[in-house]
Design an enzyme around this catalytic site. Structure first.
Site, short mmCIF file in Angstrom:
data_model
loop_
_atom_site.label_atom_id
_atom_site.label_comp_id
_atom_site.label_asym_id
_atom_site.label_seq_id
_atom_site.Cartn_x
_atom_site.Cartn_y
_atom_site.Cartn_z
N ARG A 347 4.20 2.93 2.58
CA ARG A 347 3.41 3.92 1.86
C ARG A 347 2.30 4.54 2.71
NH1 ARG A 347 3.01 0.72 -3.92
NH2 ARG A 347 5.10 1.33 -4.56
N ARG A 452 0.05 -2.64 0.70
CA ARG A 452 1.03 -3.35 -0.11
C ARG A 452 2.37 -2.62 -0.07
NH1 ARG A 452 3.01 -2.61 -4.90
NH2 ARG A 452 1.45 -1.15 -5.66
#
Lengths: 654, 252
Positions: A347, A452
């Protein structure tokens, strides 16, 4: 200065030193958790009902923990600010949950999930915690299936998987685009069963406004009933906080409007260290901002990157419609720059790349503030029906919000604040620096390092709640002898008084600016100076602007209505007041961490290719901030990070 | 666009409520319905009035917290969306919009547009679950479930518990909500052991909460933002009939 002062705070935990001890068990990482489980003390089944556990938050971590504690026989009180525990924001997670089942026979294993998570987190997570998370991942899937979670299936009736960013194996389990909802309903149903049986007393529409510490141990909370305004103390042997993240410090984020940091911020002020606040995750696939009054941003699941191709026009400022731009004039920037991971880079990498192409003038849409996520190839290859089956609800949501049909024109997406890896510092047992205060899920800092991976938040929330906390909290109860305390204790009385004073102080500001207006201004400062790219000069600027805005809030906020009534402006004001303090700590941490890592990108520290450049020699530690008073600078404590199993390398997804 | 709003204002559960007229100018068609209410509240606060209380949270159509009667229709004129996902481009300049709370005996009003829906939680608490404690689950792939069955269970499980079905029903029945959960679990092998007890206990709980009986009118299905099918009510009724022959529902 901003807030109520707290005088009884100086009950510091015994193991507080300049370097923090995470209490990681000895031995090989594969055996640690089993060994630790055996070594932990147990509570006699007949004695469990004599112990009260408070759980704040009812999402995946809180709901699963509350249900599991009650199943063990503890007396549980669970609190949430929504009207029902089923509405906690875990409900909105779309894409899926990871597990190392290796059902696809594609080379997955516990070690690989562990490895991918540590690497994806840019080597800023604690190895032992991450390994345990990977081990437990498989049990979570078993548990959820047994509860009736309707995961996607293959025609043969076995569980289906899909791929997610940052991994080259297919290990993500999903229930259409509503995986978070279905897992939450599983936990909610387990919780409902315990409420019915009397094991859990549920307190909806109740907000935690302070943590109460007695003799150095967390012994309860002070709450406000959001309907009647009643301020009340609740006493317990253990306080478990699972109150989610703090993305709303940025005002615009994909979090629910009510998501807030008040519980963890109050705990911080009572002695719990706050770890890595600057690790924020900006999700690459959200619907771009459309105007000033926008109240929140909407995520389009990362799973869309499996079948969608991301591109912008090669020509800057191109005003043609997407369909009119020939293939040769489209810049598939992720596929070109990262040939092996392509559209499935993690991400942080995807977000920064999008910012770069938009900043350099390639943005699409009326405001030139997005990039295309195009499904034309996938629809041609697989057919519209298959795409509808996989992502139908997401496509519908997109069409509702934008008024455009993503089956016909490419989606427009842009990064937005989504998740915060930072949170209260916890040791291997998920216990904070205040003994008896355990922190689960997104509210802690523990497993994701500086970034994450997709489909790992649900895994962590449920791992903490179903499997880790029931063991470690029992161990704490078995080992700790606590004095008998009730709500008449001076610590409770004092905390209640402070809460009442603070509510009255908010209502007495009687200024002219709306709370939302000030919150929006804070969000702009955070996004501008502490968003996707951070610099020393910018962060210093933010550290001047935020205290001034906080001053403005306490002088000039408009909070109408009464204290003893449903008062949504008052609720919001209390949360914004805390964000105005937390935002400063976030910027301070970002300034202190002069390296780039994961979601924290310091523009001064990048590789020649513009990737995040870590400085392992100086920054391979967890930054755990300690509150030292409203008028004093917080103290930085460090937990050094050791990597015995994963070799530190410059992350490469090329 | 400029709008005339008629909004239900009620101080608390005890007091009398009434519709109050407001004019709102410069509403962008890009706003969501709730952003339009935000704008109204900012205006009211500037003018020294109390803002309108309304429930909302995720604002992406999944938490089920928002629920408004908009011109007499639960969640408003657009099919298959919640109020938070309804955008102002679905209205026209000069429109009058009447905004009311859910109205049902089992959903008492708390303030303005906010109602108490904890009755739904109590229906789930009655038996809307599979009794499996943490740690007692077998390996997940041991029980194959046909894709069609799992998909159908998911159709039922998609319910967000917003209460639109109750608000739309002339009987204020919660049968669609109850049937969605009962069917989700009845359609899966894991749900079989408690299936018939569950059906009886959940429907009993629904009755005790003061929800009306179902007469298959279908308003619930028409307004459901997740398009939960009336077929699930038929499924629950079949299970109830079978349960009555079995004498189910006395335990758990």
């Amino acid at each position: 200065m901003a807030t109520s002062t707290s005088t009884s705070v100086k009950t510091m935990p015994t193991f507080m030193e300049a370097t923090l001890d995470a209490h990681v068990p000895d031995g090989p990482i594969e055996e640690m958790w089993d060994k630790h489980k055996f070594e932990m003390k147990l509570v006699n089944p007949a004695n469990k009902r004599k112990h009260t556990i408070i759980v704040v938050g009812s999402g995946l971590a809180g709901g699963s923990a509350a249900a599991s504690f009650a199943e063990l026989g503890y007396n549980v009180h669970c609190f949430c600010y929504q009207d029902s525990p089923r509405r906690a924001h875990s409900v909105a997670a779309q894409g899926g949950i990871n597990a190392a089942k290796n059902y696809q026979n594609d080379g997955d294993s516990v070690f690989r999930l562990f490895y991918d998570t540590v690497k994806g987190g840019d080597y800023r997570a604690r190895e032992a915690n991450v390994y345990r998370l990977a081990q437990i991942s498989n049990q979570i899937i078993d548990q959820c299936v047994a509860q009736g979670v309707p995961f996607a299936r293959e025609y043969g009736g076995r569980l289906a998987n899909r791929s997610f960013g940052g991994a080259q194996v297919s290990r993500t389990f999903y229930a259409r685009g509503q995986t978070g909802q279905q897992l939450l309903l599983g936990a909610y149903q387990a919780l409902a069963r315990q409420i019915e049986s009397g094991g859990v007393k549920m307190h909806p529409r109740t907000e935690m406004l302070d943590l109460v510490v007695v003799d150095g141990h967390a012994r309860g909370i002070v709450t406000r009933d959001m309907v009647t305004g009643k301020i009340e103390s609740h006493v317990a042997d253990v306080v478990v906080m699972a109150t989610g993240g703090y993305s709303n410090v940025f005002y615009l984020s994909t979090n629910a409007k009510g998501c807030n940091a008040t519980a963890i911020w109050r705990a911080y002020k009572r002695g719990a260290f706050f770890a890595n606040p600057c690790y924020t995750q900006i999700h690459p696939t959200c619907i771009p901002v459309s105007g000033e009054y926008q109240s929140k941003l909407t995520l389009m699941s990362e799973s869309l990157r499996n079948d969608g191709r991301i591109w912008v026009p090669r020509q800057k400022g191109d005003t043609r419609k997407a369909a009119d731009i020939p293939e040769s004039e489209r810049y598939y920037y992720l596929e070109e720059r990262y040939p092996s991971f392509g559209n499935l880079v993690p991400r942080d990498v995807a977000s920064r790349a999008a910012k770069e192409v938009v900043d350099s003038g390639h943005g699409v849409g009326e405001l030139k503030n997005g990039v295309y996520l195009d499904f034309a190839d996938a629809i041609n290859r697989l057919g519209e029906n298959v795409i509808r089956d996989r992502y139908g609800n997401l496509f519908d949501m997109y069409a509702n919000i934008t008024g455009e049909d993503p089956y016909k024109v490419p989606m427009r997406i842009y990064p937005a604040l989504h998740y915060t890896m930072g949170g209260l510092w916890v040791d291997y047992n998920l216990q904070s620096t205040v003994p008896g205060l355990f922190v689960l899920g997104e509210a802690n800092f523990s497993d994701h390092g500086a970034n994450r991976l997709g489909a790992s938040a649900l895994m962590q929330g449920l791992s903490d709640g179903y499997f880790i906390a029931p063991a470690t909290v029992s161990n704490y109860i078995a080992q700790t002898s606590l004095s008998k305390v009730d709500a008449s204790h001076s610590a409770f009385q004092q905390a209640e008084e402070e809460v009442v004073n603070r509510v009255n102080r908010l209502l007495n500001i009687r200024g002219r600016r709306s709370v939302d207006e000030i919150h929006r201004e804070l969000g702009k400062i955070m996004w501008e100076y502490c968003g996707m790219g951070r610099t020393e000069a910018g962060l210093k600027k933010a550290l001047e602007l935020i205290p001034a805005l906080r001053e403005e809030f306490w002088q000039n906020a408009s909070i109408p209505g009464d204290a003893d009534d449903l008062n949504q402006t008052l609720e919001k004001a209390g949360r914004v007041a805390d964000f105005l303090e937390l935002g400063e700590l976030l910027c301070r941490d970002a300034l202190d961490r002069a390296e780039s890592c994961g979601g924290h990108f310091r523009e001064e520290s990048q590789t020649e290719d513009g990737e995040a450049l870590r400085d392992d020699e100086n920054f391979a530690y967890v930054a755990a901030w300690q509150y030292a008073g409203d008028d004093a600078e917080p103290i930085l404590n460090k937990e050094p990070l050791k990597f015995d199993y994963v070799k530190l390398t410059q992350r490469s997804y090329k | 666009m400029n709008l005339k709003l008629r909004v239900w204002r009620q101080k608390n559960a005890e007091s009398q409520g009434r519709l109050v007229d407001y004019e709102l100018k410069d509403v962008s068609p890009e706003y969501s319905f709730l952003e339009m209410l935000d704008l109204l509240n900012e205006k009211l606060m500037r003018e020294g009035e109390l803002p309108v209380a309304f429930d909302h949270d995720c604002r992406e159509g999944i938490c089920g917290m928002c629920g408004l009667m908009i011109n007499g229709v639960a969640h408003g004129p657009k099919a298959a969306v919640t109020a938070c996902q309804l955008h102002m481009r679905n209205f026209h300049d000069g429109d009058t919009i009447v905004i009311e709370p859910w109205r049902a005996t089992a959903f008492p009003i708390i303030k303005d547009l906010v109602v108490n829906r904890t009755a739904f939680d109590r229906i789930i608490q009655a038996a809307g679950y599979i009794s499996v404690s943490t740690g007692s689950a077998p390996e997940a792939n041991n029980t194959p479930i046909a894709k069609t069955e799992a998909d159908l269970a998911m159709d039922a499980a998609a319910c967000i518990g917003c209460g639109a079905c109750v608000a739309a029903c002339p009987n204020s029945s919660a049968m669609l909500f109850t049937a969605a959960k009962a069917s989700h679990l009845a359609l899966m092998p894991q749900g079989q052991p408690e299936r018939y007890d569950r059906a009886v206990l959940m429907v009993n709980a629904m009755d005790e909460e003061g929800f009306g009986g179902c007469t298959n009118i279908g308003e619930c299905e028409a307004v459901c933002p997740k398009e939960i099918s009336l077929d699930f009510i038929a499924q629950l009724n079949r299970d109830l009939i079978k349960a009555s022959f079995m004498g189910a529902g006395k335990r758990l």
